[in-house]
Write a protein that holds these residues in place. Structure first.
Motif, PDB file in Angstrom:
ATOM      1  N   HIS A  48      -4.155  -3.399   4.517  1.00 35.08           N
ATOM      2  CA  HIS A  48      -3.084  -3.639   3.727  1.00 35.08           C
ATOM      3  C   HIS A  48      -3.714  -4.002   2.428  1.00 35.08           C
ATOM      4  O   HIS A  48      -4.748  -4.621   2.237  1.00 35.08           O
ATOM      5  CB  HIS A  48      -2.489  -4.979   4.256  1.00 35.08           C
ATOM      6  N   SER A  49      -3.025  -3.695   1.166  1.00 33.58           N
ATOM      7  CA  SER A  49      -3.603  -3.676   0.044  1.00 33.58           C
ATOM      8  C   SER A  49      -2.555  -3.895  -1.054  1.00 33.58           C
ATOM      9  O   SER A  49      -1.593  -3.192  -1.124  1.00 33.58           O
ATOM     10  CB  SER A  49      -4.157  -2.121  -0.340  1.00 33.58           C
ATOM     11  N   TRP A  50      -2.779  -5.020  -1.731  1.00 32.91           N
ATOM     12  CA  TRP A  50      -1.976  -5.245  -2.748  1.00 32.91           C
ATOM     13  C   TRP A  50      -1.872  -4.162  -4.217  1.00 32.91           C
ATOM     14  O   TRP A  50      -0.978  -3.765  -4.495  1.00 32.91           O
ATOM     15  CB  TRP A  50      -2.320  -6.679  -3.541  1.00 32.91           C
ATOM     16  N   ALA A  51      -3.065  -3.816  -4.374  1.00 31.58           N
ATOM     17  CA  ALA A  51      -3.141  -2.707  -5.205  1.00 31.58           C
ATOM     18  C   ALA A  51      -2.318  -1.492  -4.793  1.00 31.58           C
ATOM     19  O   ALA A  51      -1.391  -0.956  -5.659  1.00 31.58           O
ATOM     20  CB  ALA A  51      -4.419  -2.334  -5.692  1.00 31.58           C
ATOM     21  N   GLN A  52      -2.629  -0.915  -3.737  1.00 37.13           N
ATOM     22  CA  GLN A  52      -1.963   0.183  -2.996  1.00 37.13           C
ATOM     23  C   GLN A  52      -0.332  -0.126  -3.066  1.00 37.13           C
ATOM     24  O   GLN A  52       0.364   0.983  -3.193  1.00 37.13           O
ATOM     25  CB  GLN A  52      -2.468   0.608  -1.763  1.00 37.13           C
ATOM     26  N   SER A  53       0.022  -1.288  -2.660  1.00 35.77           N
ATOM     27  CA  SER A  53       1.378  -1.553  -2.642  1.00 35.77           C
ATOM     28  C   SER A  53       2.117  -1.244  -3.839  1.00 35.77           C
ATOM     29  O   SER A  53       3.228  -0.701  -4.011  1.00 35.77           O
ATOM     30  CB  SER A  53       1.544  -2.995  -2.259  1.00 35.77           C
ATOM     31  N   ARG A  54       1.255  -1.706  -5.035  1.00 38.84           N
ATOM     32  CA  ARG A  54       1.940  -1.477  -6.320  1.00 38.84           C
ATOM     33  C   ARG A  54       2.063  -0.047  -6.555  1.00 38.84           C
ATOM     34  O   ARG A  54       3.211   0.281  -7.165  1.00 38.84           O
ATOM     35  CB  ARG A  54       1.091  -2.103  -7.327  1.00 38.84           C
ATOM     36  N   ILE A  55       1.331   0.744  -6.097  1.00 41.61           N
ATOM     37  CA  ILE A  55       1.492   2.257  -6.268  1.00 41.61           C
ATOM     38  C   ILE A  55       2.496   2.720  -5.523  1.00 41.61           C
ATOM     39  O   ILE A  55       3.398   3.694  -5.699  1.00 41.61           O
ATOM     40  CB  ILE A  55       0.108   2.903  -6.063  1.00 41.61           C
ATOM     41  N   ASN A  56       2.764   2.294  -4.125  1.00 40.46           N
ATOM     42  CA  ASN A  56       3.563   2.949  -3.107  1.00 40.46           C
ATOM     43  C   ASN A  56       4.960   2.627  -3.973  1.00 40.46           C
ATOM     44  O   ASN A  56       5.917   3.373  -3.668  1.00 40.46           O
ATOM     45  CB  ASN A  56       3.420   2.072  -1.917  1.00 40.46           C
ATOM     46  N   SER A  57       5.110   1.628  -4.526  1.00 38.12           N
ATOM     47  CA  SER A  57       6.387   1.023  -5.078  1.00 38.12           C
ATOM     48  C   SER A  57       6.685   1.458  -6.393  1.00 38.12           C
ATOM     49  O   SER A  57       7.831   1.040  -6.842  1.00 38.12           O
ATOM     50  CB  SER A  57       6.733  -0.366  -4.896  1.00 38.12           C
ATOM     51  N   GLY A  58       5.800   2.146  -6.996  1.00 38.33           N
ATOM     52  CA  GLY A  58       6.109   2.388  -8.579  1.00 38.33           C
ATOM     53  C   GLY A  58       6.121   1.100  -9.487  1.00 38.33           C
ATOM     54  O   GLY A  58       6.673   1.218 -10.495  1.00 38.33           O
TER      55      GLY A  58
END
Length: 290
Positions: free
Chosen positions: A169-179
């Motif tokens: 789980h990654s905060w940075a990747q989550s930001r990418i996933n949701s734009g």
């Protein structure tokens, strides 16, 4: 765990659908006796979602009720820190001047993707409480998918395949996933990627549930794209209509849900330039998933 006659006597009844309960005749802004609170807590564990209609809660009252369940969690996203009460995040489509913002200009649209709150933390959130101050006349619902039920409905071969797997789980990747806007350096340092069991065991009930959502990046030990494909397949399964409760907000609703076994997302099916949607959000710190 199921609702009992004791829950009945307090005005707790199952919602339409596979899970969730409505609690009637309770003023959360007042003083709850210990026995009443214990019954509410038991109903929460039995039902995964509790809906309290017709509440009149100011921010301190919501914080007081939330704190009876445990330790408040501050938002990692600095945009979400409350100016007057840091632990209470105002979820809104109004800007700082009180003007309506178009959906297209939101810097943080992550709420519109299936997720479980703060799963990107080493110690993720236990529960979230959301109180409706202003809501559109139609639309703007919140949907919840039950990850206990989704796991239990998996084929035994799939359960065996994913047993022991860990999702990153990654905060940075989550930001990418949701734009959303990219993670700041401070946020990335505060929440580095963390691996949690793909199937977690609920610390209070012992039930197993999938543990995934928009905050996941990949699966440890699998090629990144293969892991993401598996996560996508499992999330699509978990959010099928038979596992979903959709909450239609009314002003004065307080909804409390269990992040350890649910994913949720808000609906953007209303005119952001015409109607305000304002809700107050508090979050409880949980335990390390196992």
């Amino acid at each position: 765990m199921a609702l009992t006659a004791e829950h009945d006597s307090l005005g707790i009844a199952a919602l339409d659908g596979a899970f969730g309960a409505a609690v009637a005749g309770v003023d959360l802004g007042g003083t709850l006796a210990d026995a009443e609170f214990a019954t509410i807590r038991d109903a929460f564990l039995a039902s995964q979602i509790l809906v309290f209609r017709g509440q009149q809660l100011d921010k301190p009252a919501q914080i007081r009720f939330t704190e009876r369940f445990g330790e408040l969690e501050l938002p990692l996203n600095r945009d979400y820190l409350g100016a007057d009460y840091p632990a209470l995040h105002v979820v809104t489509n109004l800007d700082t001047e009180g003007r309506l913002k178009d959906r297209k200009v939101l810097a943080n649209p992550g709420n519109y993707f299936w997720h479980t709150d703060a799963s990107y933390m080493a110690v993720p959130a236990m529960a979230t409480l959301l109180y409706a101050v202003q809501v559109p006349p139609a639309g703007g619902d919140t949907a919840f998918a039950n990850l206990h039920l989704a796991y239990e409905a998996l084929p035994e071969t799939t359960k065996a395949r994913i047993d022991g797997m860990k999702a990153v789980h990654s905060w940075a990747q989550s930001r990418i996933n949701s734009g959303s806007r990219p993670a700041t350096e401070e946020e990335a340092r505060s929440a580095p990627p963390v691996a949690h069991p793909l199937v977690r065991t609920h610390p209070d009930t012992g039930r197993k549930a999938l543990y995934l959502g928009n905050h996941t990046s990949h699966i440890e030990g699998l090629p990144v794209e293969e892991g993401r494909a598996l996560l996508g397949e499992l999330l699509a399964h978990a959010t099928a209509p038979r596992f979903v409760y959709r909450h239609r907000w009314q002003p004065g609703d307080l909804v409390m849900w269990d992040n350890r076994c649910l994913v949720h997302r808000a609906s953007d099916d209303f005119d952001f330039t015409t109607h305000a949607r304002v809700l107050h959000r508090t979050v409880l710190r949980g335990t390390v998933p196992v």
